[in-house]
Design a protein around this motif. Structure first.
Motif, PDB file in Angstrom:
ATOM      1  N   VAL A   1       0.833  -1.207   0.000  1.00 38.99           N
ATOM      2  CA  VAL A   1       0.000   0.000   0.000  1.00 38.99           C
ATOM      3  C   VAL A   1       0.866   1.256   0.000  1.00 38.99           C
ATOM      4  O   VAL A   1       0.547   2.247  -0.658  1.00 38.99           O
ATOM      5  CB  VAL A   1      -0.958   0.005   1.210  1.00 38.99           C
ATOM      6  N   GLY A   2       1.980   1.198   0.711  1.00 39.97           N
ATOM      7  CA  GLY A   2       2.845   2.369   0.816  1.00 39.97           C
ATOM      8  C   GLY A   2       3.724   2.613  -0.391  1.00 39.97           C
ATOM      9  O   GLY A   2       4.391   3.651  -0.470  1.00 39.97           O
ATOM     10  N   GLY A   3       3.742   1.669  -1.328  1.00 39.82           N
ATOM     11  CA  GLY A   3       4.613   1.833  -2.492  1.00 39.82           C
ATOM     12  C   GLY A   3       6.071   1.639  -2.151  1.00 39.82           C
ATOM     13  O   GLY A   3       6.956   2.257  -2.750  1.00 39.82           O
ATOM     14  N   ASN A   4       6.343   0.741  -1.189  1.00 36.79           N
ATOM     15  CA  ASN A   4       7.714   0.476  -0.741  1.00 36.79           C
ATOM     16  C   ASN A   4       8.154  -0.912  -1.183  1.00 36.79           C
ATOM     17  O   ASN A   4       7.369  -1.856  -1.127  1.00 36.79           O
ATOM     18  CB  ASN A   4       7.807   0.563   0.780  1.00 36.79           C
ATOM     19  N   PHE A   5       9.409  -1.043  -1.577  1.00 38.81           N
ATOM     20  CA  PHE A   5       9.953  -2.358  -1.893  1.00 38.81           C
ATOM     21  C   PHE A   5      10.348  -3.037  -0.585  1.00 38.81           C
ATOM     22  O   PHE A   5      11.181  -2.530   0.166  1.00 38.81           O
ATOM     23  CB  PHE A   5      11.159  -2.247  -2.814  1.00 38.81           C
ATOM     24  N   LEU A   6       9.731  -4.178  -0.306  1.00 38.00           N
ATOM     25  CA  LEU A   6      10.047  -4.934   0.904  1.00 38.00           C
ATOM     26  C   LEU A   6      11.291  -5.767   0.630  1.00 38.00           C
ATOM     27  O   LEU A   6      11.236  -6.787  -0.064  1.00 38.00           O
ATOM     28  CB  LEU A   6       8.868  -5.826   1.300  1.00 38.00           C
ATOM     29  N   CYS A   7      12.412  -5.332   1.194  1.00 39.41           N
ATOM     30  CA  CYS A   7      13.702  -5.961   0.896  1.00 39.41           C
ATOM     31  C   CYS A   7      13.896  -7.292   1.612  1.00 39.41           C
ATOM     32  O   CYS A   7      14.797  -8.056   1.257  1.00 39.41           O
ATOM     33  CB  CYS A   7      14.843  -5.017   1.283  1.00 39.41           C
ATOM     34  N   GLY A   8      13.097  -7.539   2.612  1.00 40.10           N
ATOM     35  CA  GLY A   8      13.224  -8.806   3.316  1.00 40.10           C
ATOM     36  C   GLY A   8      12.745  -8.701   4.744  1.00 40.10           C
ATOM     37  O   GLY A   8      12.602  -7.601   5.299  1.00 40.10           O
ATOM     38  N   VAL A   9      12.480  -9.873   5.334  1.00 31.87           N
ATOM     39  CA  VAL A   9      12.092  -9.972   6.740  1.00 31.87           C
ATOM     40  C   VAL A   9      13.030 -10.983   7.379  1.00 31.87           C
ATOM     41  O   VAL A   9      12.909 -12.190   7.150  1.00 31.87           O
ATOM     42  CB  VAL A   9      10.626 -10.420   6.899  1.00 31.87           C
ATOM     43  N   ALA A  10      13.986 -10.504   8.149  1.00 31.26           N
ATOM     44  CA  ALA A  10      14.964 -11.375   8.796  1.00 31.26           C
ATOM     45  C   ALA A  10      14.427 -11.825  10.151  1.00 31.26           C
ATOM     46  O   ALA A  10      14.043 -11.002  10.976  1.00 31.26           O
ATOM     47  CB  ALA A  10      16.286 -10.632   8.969  1.00 31.26           C
ATOM     48  N   THR A  11      14.381 -13.136  10.364  1.00 26.78           N
ATOM     49  CA  THR A  11      13.892 -13.682  11.629  1.00 26.78           C
ATOM     50  C   THR A  11      14.986 -14.506  12.290  1.00 26.78           C
ATOM     51  O   THR A  11      16.047 -14.756  11.697  1.00 26.78           O
ATOM     52  CB  THR A  11      12.651 -14.564  11.414  1.00 26.78           C
ATOM     53  N   ASP A  12      14.717 -14.947  13.502  1.00 29.80           N
ATOM     54  CA  ASP A  12      15.690 -15.781  14.230  1.00 29.80           C
ATOM     55  C   ASP A  12      15.204 -17.225  14.354  1.00 29.80           C
ATOM     56  O   ASP A  12      15.576 -17.937  15.280  1.00 29.80           O
ATOM     57  CB  ASP A  12      15.983 -15.200  15.610  1.00 29.80           C
ATOM     58  N   GLU A  13      14.379 -17.655  13.393  1.00 26.87           N
ATOM     59  CA  GLU A  13      13.843 -19.017  13.441  1.00 26.87           C
ATOM     60  C   GLU A  13      14.810 -20.064  12.886  1.00 26.87           C
ATOM     61  O   GLU A  13      14.899 -21.180  13.408  1.00 26.87           O
ATOM     62  CB  GLU A  13      12.537 -19.088  12.663  1.00 26.87           C
ATOM     63  N   LEU A  14      15.515 -19.739  11.784  1.00 26.30           N
ATOM     64  CA  LEU A  14      16.361 -20.733  11.117  1.00 26.30           C
ATOM     65  C   LEU A  14      17.833 -20.319  11.080  1.00 26.30           C
ATOM     66  O   LEU A  14      18.678 -20.975  11.648  1.00 26.30           O
ATOM     67  CB  LEU A  14      15.845 -20.984   9.695  1.00 26.30           C
ATOM     68  N   ASP A  15      18.115 -19.216  10.384  1.00 23.43           N
ATOM     69  CA  ASP A  15      19.502 -18.772  10.211  1.00 23.43           C
ATOM     70  C   ASP A  15      19.544 -17.248  10.244  1.00 23.43           C
ATOM     71  O   ASP A  15      19.628 -16.599   9.197  1.00 23.43           O
ATOM     72  CB  ASP A  15      20.051 -19.300   8.875  1.00 23.43           C
ATOM     73  N   PRO A  16      19.475 -16.653  11.442  1.00 24.31           N
ATOM     74  CA  PRO A  16      19.392 -15.185  11.524  1.00 24.31           C
ATOM     75  C   PRO A  16      20.581 -14.465  10.917  1.00 24.31           C
ATOM     76  O   PRO A  16      20.409 -13.404  10.305  1.00 24.31           O
ATOM     77  CB  PRO A  16      19.279 -14.923  13.033  1.00 24.31           C
ATOM     78  N   ASP A  17      21.779 -15.028  11.039  1.00 21.48           N
ATOM     79  CA  ASP A  17      22.959 -14.360  10.472  1.00 21.48           C
ATOM     80  C   ASP A  17      22.800 -14.175   8.969  1.00 21.48           C
ATOM     81  O   ASP A  17      22.993 -13.080   8.438  1.00 21.48           O
ATOM     82  CB  ASP A  17      24.219 -15.190  10.753  1.00 21.48           C
ATOM     83  N   ALA A  18      22.446 -15.250   8.268  1.00 24.14           N
ATOM     84  CA  ALA A  18      22.305 -15.183   6.808  1.00 24.14           C
ATOM     85  C   ALA A  18      21.142 -14.282   6.405  1.00 24.14           C
ATOM     86  O   ALA A  18      21.248 -13.520   5.432  1.00 24.14           O
ATOM     87  CB  ALA A  18      22.105 -16.592   6.237  1.00 24.14           C
ATOM     88  N   GLU A  19      20.037 -14.339   7.154  1.00 22.60           N
ATOM     89  CA  GLU A  19      18.872 -13.534   6.794  1.00 22.60           C
ATOM     90  C   GLU A  19      19.123 -12.046   7.030  1.00 22.60           C
ATOM     91  O   GLU A  19      18.694 -11.207   6.246  1.00 22.60           O
ATOM     92  CB  GLU A  19      17.650 -14.010   7.585  1.00 22.60           C
ATOM     93  N   ILE A  20      19.829 -11.719   8.106  1.00 23.94           N
ATOM     94  CA  ILE A  20      20.152 -10.312   8.387  1.00 23.94           C
ATOM     95  C   ILE A  20      21.102  -9.770   7.321  1.00 23.94           C
ATOM     96  O   ILE A  20      20.931  -8.646   6.822  1.00 23.94           O
ATOM     97  CB  ILE A  20      20.758 -10.172   9.795  1.00 23.94           C
ATOM     98  N   ASP A  21      22.105 -10.569   6.960  1.00 22.15           N
ATOM     99  CA  ASP A  21      23.061 -10.139   5.930  1.00 22.15           C
ATOM    100  C   ASP A  21      22.368  -9.962   4.575  1.00 22.15           C
ATOM    101  O   ASP A  21      22.652  -9.013   3.831  1.00 22.15           O
ATOM    102  CB  ASP A  21      24.192 -11.161   5.802  1.00 22.15           C
ATOM    103  N   ALA A  22      21.456 -10.869   4.254  1.00 24.85           N
ATOM    104  CA  ALA A  22      20.723 -10.769   2.985  1.00 24.85           C
ATOM    105  C   ALA A  22      19.851  -9.516   2.968  1.00 24.85           C
ATOM    106  O   ALA A  22      19.762  -8.820   1.942  1.00 24.85           O
ATOM    107  CB  ALA A  22      19.865 -12.014   2.776  1.00 24.85           C
ATOM    108  N   LEU A  23      19.195  -9.223   4.093  1.00 28.10           N
ATOM    109  CA  LEU A  23      18.387  -8.009   4.193  1.00 28.10           C
ATOM    110  C   LEU A  23      19.246  -6.775   3.959  1.00 28.10           C
ATOM    111  O   LEU A  23      18.867  -5.868   3.203  1.00 28.10           O
ATOM    112  CB  LEU A  23      17.711  -7.935   5.565  1.00 28.10           C
TER     113      LEU A  23
END
Length: 444
Positions: free
Chosen positions: A324-346
């Protein structure tokens, strides 16, 4: 039976939604009713919950009554639900339903939020009523309210209720590596808005890693202890020039700091199937921007501690907000599986989106939501003057009746398709004509 109406509107007795409940009270007088003005009196209930406890525990039916604010319920109702859980109110086996009023902008996520929390408290959930703001002023709307309550009493009499569709498990947080190499920083700043308590070590570790791994300077803004004077009270003081009635500095923080960054990242721990009462206050108070997509084109990201994979509704809210805001959602990093990789990817996707000003076209969540806002602001332009100016200047009044050329072509196509002789004579020319602009695009 005894019915307790949980009025989550900060307007109290002036709530539009409450009047649907009062209509039920008028037409079904054989029951007893009590209204808890939790939206208006939330500060009182924070100090003393005893009167609320007595009303809730003595009720046969709870009706959550509230207007839909920014995808969910008002922040005041968020806080009351948290108080209900913290107070261990005995509600197991009681029935609960809800009535909302809105323009149907993400009313589904609001209802799901209340349902999920009702399940947590052992309540038997009956599907609620989502009404338009004006429904009670129409004959059909009034009939819908009566029909709804008859359905509720039928379900109660026959012990019929909805059941939770998701099996919840306790969060199992994966370890976050904070001793990571810090990457070189480029010009620009990312606003990292967090609801982070002093003892929230997991979320703190996730934000620390993001700050190191993000290729831009990150300004951490922890709203956990921000001195909010209150949640949005829908006073519409901001409707003309965007000035909030509260003088607690939030408007300046939002516009002069958070929204001045090159991107915004939201960090939170899941609470009560949402971002929690503090972030809901933050979201609701952004109504000083009205329905204006002022961060349009700005990349967004999320850092979430908790089992987001089990929170279907919260994931839809996160996606819907960006769309709705017209924003590109670059990612949602969580701590469920591999937080290091998800945070770096974000961090890396955020960097790409900032450098290349990358924004994807909106999908159904964004297109549908903005059409509701477009029609709403067009009707309310006399009052929502700041919104009207914004929508007009940004070409957001894209009504289909303006596309007269397309409409004329469809009339001609319809005439051809409805005439067997013309249709046979045309053969495949109609399809060729429709595809012609796309062939031209390939040639260009």
């Amino acid at each position: 039976m005894k019915i307790t109406i949980i009025n989550g509107s900060p307007k109290g007795d002036y709530s539009v939604t409450l009047h649907s409940c009062l209509y039920i009270k008028k037409h079904f007088p054989e029951h007893s009713y009590e209204v808890l003005n939790v939206g208006r009196d939330i500060k009182k209930f924070e100090k003393d919950f005893s009167s609320a406890r007595e009303s809730l525990e003595s009720a046969d039916l709870l009706i959550f009554s509230y207007p839909v604010y920014t995808f969910i319920a008002p922040s005041q109702l968020h806080r009351f639900i948290r108080l209900m859980k913290e107070s261990d109110v005995s509600l197991n086996g009681k029935f609960a339903t809800q009535i909302t009023t809105s323009k149907h902008f993400y009313d589904i996520t609001a209802h799901r939020y209340v349902e999920d929390n009702a399940y947590d408290m052992g309540l038997k959930v009956i599907k609620g009523l989502s009404a338009d703001m004006d429904d009670l002023t129409t004959k059909k709307g009034r009939e819908d309210v009566k029909a709804f309550f008859k359905y509720v009493t039928y379900c109660m009499g026959n012990d019929l209720y909805e059941t939770r569709k998701t099996k919840l498990t306790a969060p199992a947080h994966k370890t976050v590596t904070t001793e990571a190499d810090e990457v070189a920083k480029k010009n620009g700043t990312v606003s990292l808005v967090a609801d982070m308590a002093a003892d929230d070590g997991q979320l703190r570790a996730m934000t620390e890693r993001f700050i190191k791994r993000c290729p831009y300077n990150v300004e951490l803004i922890n709203i956990h202890d921000f001195p909010f004077k209150g949640g949005c009270i829908s006073c519409f003081n901001c409707s003309t020039d965007g000035t909030c009635i509260y003088k607690d500095g939030f408007q300046e923080l939002l516009r002069d700091k958070i929204q001045k960054g090159s991107a915004i990242v939201i960090a939170f721990s899941i609470k009560d199937h949402s971002m929690g009462p503090v972030f809901k206050t933050y979201d609701d108070r952004q109504f000083c921007n009205g329905h204006r997509t002022v961060t349009m084109g700005m990349p967004f990201g999320y850092i979430v501690s908790g089992n987001l994979s089990e929170e279907e509704n919260l994931r839809m809210i996160i996606d819907g907000r960006a769309e709705v805001g017209g924003n590109f959602l670059c990612g949602v990093a969580t701590d469920e599986l591999d937080p290091d990789a998800e945070i770096d990817a974000l961090a890396n996707k955020l960097s790409y989106a900032i450098e290349n000003k990358y924004v994807q076209p909106s999908n159904f969540l964004g297109v549908g939501g903005m059409k509701i806002f477009r029609d709403l602001i067009w009707l309310m332009q006399g009052m929502m003057k700041a919104d009207h100016r914004f929508y007009k200047s940004h070409g957001q009044y894209d009504f289909p009746q303006k596309k007269r050329g397309t409409m004329l072509f469809m009339y001609l196509a319809g005439a051809v398709m409805g005439n067997k002789k013309l249709k046979a004579k045309m053969g495949n020319k109609l399809n060729e004509g429709m595809i012609m602009p796309y062939k031209k695009a390939l040639e260009d």
